[in-house]
Design a protein around this motif. Structure first.
Motif, PDB file in Angstrom:
ATOM      1  N   VAL A 146      11.548  -1.213   7.690  1.00  0.00           N
ATOM      2  CA  VAL A 146      12.023   0.172   7.720  1.00  0.00           C
ATOM      3  C   VAL A 146      12.636   0.503   6.365  1.00  0.00           C
ATOM      4  N   LEU A 147      12.080   1.518   5.716  1.00  0.00           N
ATOM      5  CA  LEU A 147      12.587   1.989   4.423  1.00  0.00           C
ATOM      6  C   LEU A 147      13.192   3.368   4.647  1.00  0.00           C
ATOM      7  N   ASP A 148      14.491   3.401   4.845  1.00  0.00           N
ATOM      8  CA  ASP A 148      15.193   4.653   5.122  1.00  0.00           C
ATOM      9  C   ASP A 148      15.441   5.399   3.814  1.00  0.00           C
ATOM     10  N   GLU A 149      15.261   6.725   3.853  1.00  0.00           N
ATOM     11  CA  GLU A 149      15.395   7.576   2.660  1.00  0.00           C
ATOM     12  C   GLU A 149      14.456   7.112   1.553  1.00  0.00           C
ATOM     13  N   ILE A 150      13.217   6.831   1.921  1.00  0.00           N
ATOM     14  CA  ILE A 150      12.220   6.290   1.004  1.00  0.00           C
ATOM     15  C   ILE A 150      11.902   7.251  -0.133  1.00  0.00           C
ATOM     16  N   ASP A 151      12.174   8.540   0.041  1.00  0.00           N
ATOM     17  CA  ASP A 151      11.857   9.521  -1.009  1.00  0.00           C
ATOM     18  C   ASP A 151      12.652   9.281  -2.286  1.00  0.00           C
ATOM     19  N   ASN A 152      13.725   8.474  -2.211  1.00  0.00           N
ATOM     20  CA  ASN A 152      14.524   8.208  -3.411  1.00  0.00           C
ATOM     21  C   ASN A 152      13.759   7.440  -4.480  1.00  0.00           C
ATOM     22  N   ILE A 153      12.680   6.748  -4.107  1.00  0.00           N
ATOM     23  CA  ILE A 153      11.963   5.958  -5.121  1.00  0.00           C
ATOM     24  C   ILE A 153      11.079   6.836  -5.998  1.00  0.00           C
ATOM     25  N   GLY A 154      10.913   8.116  -5.647  1.00  0.00           N
ATOM     26  CA  GLY A 154      10.139   9.026  -6.489  1.00  0.00           C
ATOM     27  C   GLY A 154       8.710   8.552  -6.705  1.00  0.00           C
ATOM     28  N   HIS A 155       8.250   8.586  -7.962  1.00  0.00           N
ATOM     29  CA  HIS A 155       6.874   8.199  -8.287  1.00  0.00           C
ATOM     30  C   HIS A 155       6.704   6.686  -8.416  1.00  0.00           C
ATOM     31  N   SER A 156       7.790   5.950  -8.373  1.00  0.00           N
ATOM     32  CA  SER A 156       7.703   4.490  -8.490  1.00  0.00           C
ATOM     33  C   SER A 156       7.348   3.908  -7.126  1.00  0.00           C
ATOM     34  N   ASP A 157       6.076   4.095  -6.728  1.00  0.00           N
ATOM     35  CA  ASP A 157       5.667   3.838  -5.345  1.00  0.00           C
ATOM     36  C   ASP A 157       4.764   2.610  -5.199  1.00  0.00           C
ATOM     37  N   ASP A 158       4.803   1.681  -6.165  1.00  0.00           N
ATOM     38  CA  ASP A 158       3.918   0.509  -6.112  1.00  0.00           C
ATOM     39  C   ASP A 158       4.099  -0.308  -4.838  1.00  0.00           C
ATOM     40  N   ILE A 159       5.315  -0.332  -4.321  1.00  0.00           N
ATOM     41  CA  ILE A 159       5.557  -1.144  -3.130  1.00  0.00           C
ATOM     42  C   ILE A 159       4.818  -0.592  -1.919  1.00  0.00           C
ATOM     43  N   LEU A 160       4.578   0.719  -1.920  1.00  0.00           N
ATOM     44  CA  LEU A 160       3.826   1.328  -0.823  1.00  0.00           C
ATOM     45  C   LEU A 160       2.328   1.083  -0.973  1.00  0.00           C
ATOM     46  N   TYR A 161       1.937   0.585  -2.123  1.00  0.00           N
ATOM     47  CA  TYR A 161       0.562   0.161  -2.355  1.00  0.00           C
ATOM     48  C   TYR A 161       0.405  -1.336  -2.069  1.00  0.00           C
ATOM     49  N   GLY A 162       1.396  -2.108  -2.504  1.00  0.00           N
ATOM     50  CA  GLY A 162       1.293  -3.563  -2.386  1.00  0.00           C
ATOM     51  C   GLY A 162       1.463  -4.090  -0.978  1.00  0.00           C
ATOM     52  N   LEU A 163       2.476  -3.614  -0.256  1.00  0.00           N
ATOM     53  CA  LEU A 163       2.752  -4.171   1.073  1.00  0.00           C
ATOM     54  C   LEU A 163       1.614  -3.947   2.074  1.00  0.00           C
ATOM     55  N   PRO A 164       1.055  -2.718   2.178  1.00  0.00           N
ATOM     56  CA  PRO A 164      -0.034  -2.532   3.148  1.00  0.00           C
ATOM     57  C   PRO A 164      -1.278  -3.359   2.827  1.00  0.00           C
ATOM     58  N   LEU A 192       2.951  11.191  -3.772  1.00  0.00           N
ATOM     59  CA  LEU A 192       2.537   9.803  -3.933  1.00  0.00           C
ATOM     60  C   LEU A 192       1.272   9.735  -4.783  1.00  0.00           C
ATOM     61  N   SER A 193       1.084   8.622  -5.459  1.00  0.00           N
ATOM     62  CA  SER A 193      -0.124   8.443  -6.260  1.00  0.00           C
ATOM     63  C   SER A 193      -1.346   8.379  -5.347  1.00  0.00           C
ATOM     64  N   PRO A 194      -2.508   8.796  -5.834  1.00  0.00           N
ATOM     65  CA  PRO A 194      -3.723   8.794  -4.999  1.00  0.00           C
ATOM     66  C   PRO A 194      -4.033   7.444  -4.382  1.00  0.00           C
ATOM     67  N   LYS A 195      -3.811   6.353  -5.136  1.00  0.00           N
ATOM     68  CA  LYS A 195      -4.136   5.028  -4.595  1.00  0.00           C
ATOM     69  C   LYS A 195      -3.230   4.680  -3.416  1.00  0.00           C
ATOM     70  N   VAL A 196      -1.962   5.139  -3.461  1.00  0.00           N
ATOM     71  CA  VAL A 196      -1.040   4.866  -2.358  1.00  0.00           C
ATOM     72  C   VAL A 196      -1.443   5.671  -1.126  1.00  0.00           C
ATOM     73  N   LYS A 197      -1.796   6.930  -1.344  1.00  0.00           N
ATOM     74  CA  LYS A 197      -2.234   7.755  -0.214  1.00  0.00           C
ATOM     75  C   LYS A 197      -3.418   7.119   0.495  1.00  0.00           C
ATOM     76  N   ASP A 198      -4.353   6.584  -0.277  1.00  0.00           N
ATOM     77  CA  ASP A 198      -5.551   5.960   0.309  1.00  0.00           C
ATOM     78  C   ASP A 198      -5.212   4.670   1.039  1.00  0.00           C
ATOM     79  N   THR A 199      -4.173   3.981   0.587  1.00  0.00           N
ATOM     80  CA  THR A 199      -3.852   2.663   1.129  1.00  0.00           C
ATOM     81  C   THR A 199      -2.977   2.732   2.375  1.00  0.00           C
ATOM     82  N   LEU A 200      -2.068   3.709   2.431  1.00  0.00           N
ATOM     83  CA  LEU A 200      -1.038   3.709   3.465  1.00  0.00           C
ATOM     84  C   LEU A 200      -1.595   3.740   4.887  1.00  0.00           C
ATOM     85  N   ALA A 201      -2.587   4.589   5.143  1.00  0.00           N
ATOM     86  CA  ALA A 201      -3.164   4.733   6.489  1.00  0.00           C
ATOM     87  C   ALA A 201      -2.047   4.869   7.517  1.00  0.00           C
ATOM     88  N   GLU A 202      -1.200   5.891   7.320  1.00  0.00           N
ATOM     89  CA  GLU A 202      -0.009   5.992   8.139  1.00  0.00           C
ATOM     90  C   GLU A 202      -0.138   7.050   9.224  1.00  0.00           C
TER      91      GLU A 202
END
Length: 418
Positions: A146-164, A192-202
């Motif tokens: 659970v990543l609460d207040e996840i919007d604080n990371i801004g464009h630094s969203d690599d973790i949302l690409y790596g974990l999924p 979010l970056s295009p690659k993260v949007k494609d990866t998240l499948a949320e």
């Protein structure tokens, strides 16, 4: 008689009015909870599980609903021998990058094992990610992060690409990470970056603001537990609900208003909590909410507020968004933070206007320049700087703005109108 005496006539048990109180049931969120349950059901079925993102303004039930659902999920999962479930909760309130989030996750996982924490500096991002994958694999099974207040990371969203992608990329073998992201920013996904949007499948679940009837439904059981019988006059709860519904639609605001009204009545040794105490409490909380509204802004929101404060310190207000944007980009560069588009900066300005932090003026110069908006602070500059200086990342820049304002005799120290 001592200076402090235990209250015997207003509060029976004030805990239900505390921000940390977890109710036995979640009211007025049946549709959202149903969607939540469907999104989490694959975990019990041992099927692939989508990531889940919750969107909604502060006080709309996202966090309390998540705690409620995960509590039930953990209890039910324990009934199945083939379901191995762990949960990990990290608040991103003071985390502004994927690197910082990954460090926090590693340290949270190590804390449960009594292992040493890792430093927030001195590692490459990939090294921290590798440590995270090692800790996740050691834990094994389905790991809800659970990543609460996840919007604080801004464009630094690599973790949302790596974990999924960690399992498909063979970074983990025994763990299945599932992300639950909680965001106050409805536009977060769009940035979010295009690659993260494609990866998240949320799965996305939206939590709209509460209306007055819903807030009454939430307040009534808490009020019955919190106050002695007969203390609340009949219009108190409806008035608290109405004030909060007209402002933000936040249950948190309605609950705080009810508690504040009770505390004022208690301080005056009153036998009943009346409408007048609610109105007095509303005046008091409005002042506090402006501070809270500034404190709860995202990193990008603080950067925009910082840019406006800078122009305020030079007496260059009201100012157009295009001119404000140039200063905003420079502030982001100085902070080594990603900047967003001018359109998103206007979105942040709109949010601050709704919070009562700034004033917006519409200008119309006819065919030559057309219509545009100008902005200035609607709260004392000193109050803004106090908040920015209490936020580590903005402390230095806020100090520079304060010096500029003092040089120009524009720093208003009197907050009596606040």
């Amino acid at each position: 008689m001592g200076m402090f005496e235990r209250d015997q006539q207003v509060f029976a048990d004030a805990e239900p009015l505390d921000d940390s109180y977890e109710p036995e049931d979640i009211r007025e969120r049946d549709d959202e909870l149903e969607k939540y349950q469907r999104a989490l059901q694959p975990i019990i079925d041992n099927r692939p599980t989508s990531n889940i993102f919750l969107y909604g303004k502060t006080g709309t039930g996202k966090t309390v609903a998540t705690k409620f659902m995960l509590s039930h999920l953990e209890t039910d999962a324990a009934e199945y021998d083939d379901v191995d479930l762990s949960t990990l909760w990290v608040s991103c309130e003071n985390l502004s990058s994927s690197y910082q989030v990954a460090v926090a996750l590693v340290n949270e996982l190590r804390r449960d094992q009594g292992k040493d924490r890792i430093s927030t500096t001195g590692y490459s991002q990939q090294r921290v990610f590798n440590l995270l994958y090692e800790e996740l694999d050691r834990l094994g099974g389905t790991v809800i992060i659970v990543l609460d207040e996840i919007d604080n990371i801004g464009h630094s969203d690599d973790i949302l690409y790596g974990l999924p992608r960690a399992r498909s990329n063979n970074y983990v073998e025994d763990a299945r990470p599932v992300i639950i992201g909680i965001s106050n920013d409805f536009q977060f996904r769009e940035n979010l970056s295009p690659k993260v949007k494609d990866t998240l499948a949320e799965k996305e679940i939206l939590f709209p603001p509460y209306d007055a009837n819903q807030l009454r439904s939430i307040l009534n059981p808490r009020a019955e537990k919190a106050f002695h019988d007969g203390v609340l006059e009949g219009d108190v709860v409806p008035l608290c609900a109405a004030f909060a519904a007209q402002d933000t639609g936040s249950a948190r605001q309605a609950i705080r208003l009810l508690r504040e009204a009770g505390e004022i009545a208690q301080a005056e040794d009153a036998e009943c909590v009346t409408e007048d105490y609610v109105r007095n409490a509303q005046d008091e909380l409005e002042k506090n909410q402006l501070y809270e509204g500034m404190q709860e802004l995202t990193t990008q929101g603080h950067a925009v507020l910082c840019a406006l404060a800078y122009h305020q310190s030079l007496d260059e207000v009201p100012i157009r968004s295009r001119d404000l944007y140039h200063r905003y980009v420079k502030i982001c560069d100085r902070l080594d933070a990603d900047s967003v588009s001018e359109r998103r900066v206007r979105d942040h300005l709109s949010d601050m206007n709704m919070l009562g932090l700034i004033s917006v003026y519409e200008r119309n110069e006819g065919l030559s320049a057309g219509r545009y908006h100008e902005y200035e602070l609607d709260v004392p500059l000193k109050a803004v700087l106090d908040v920015l200086q209490s936020t580590n990342r903005f402390e230095e820049v806020a100090g520079i703005i304060q010096s500029t304002a003092e040089d120009n005799n524009l720093l208003q120290a009197d907050l009596s109108a606040y």
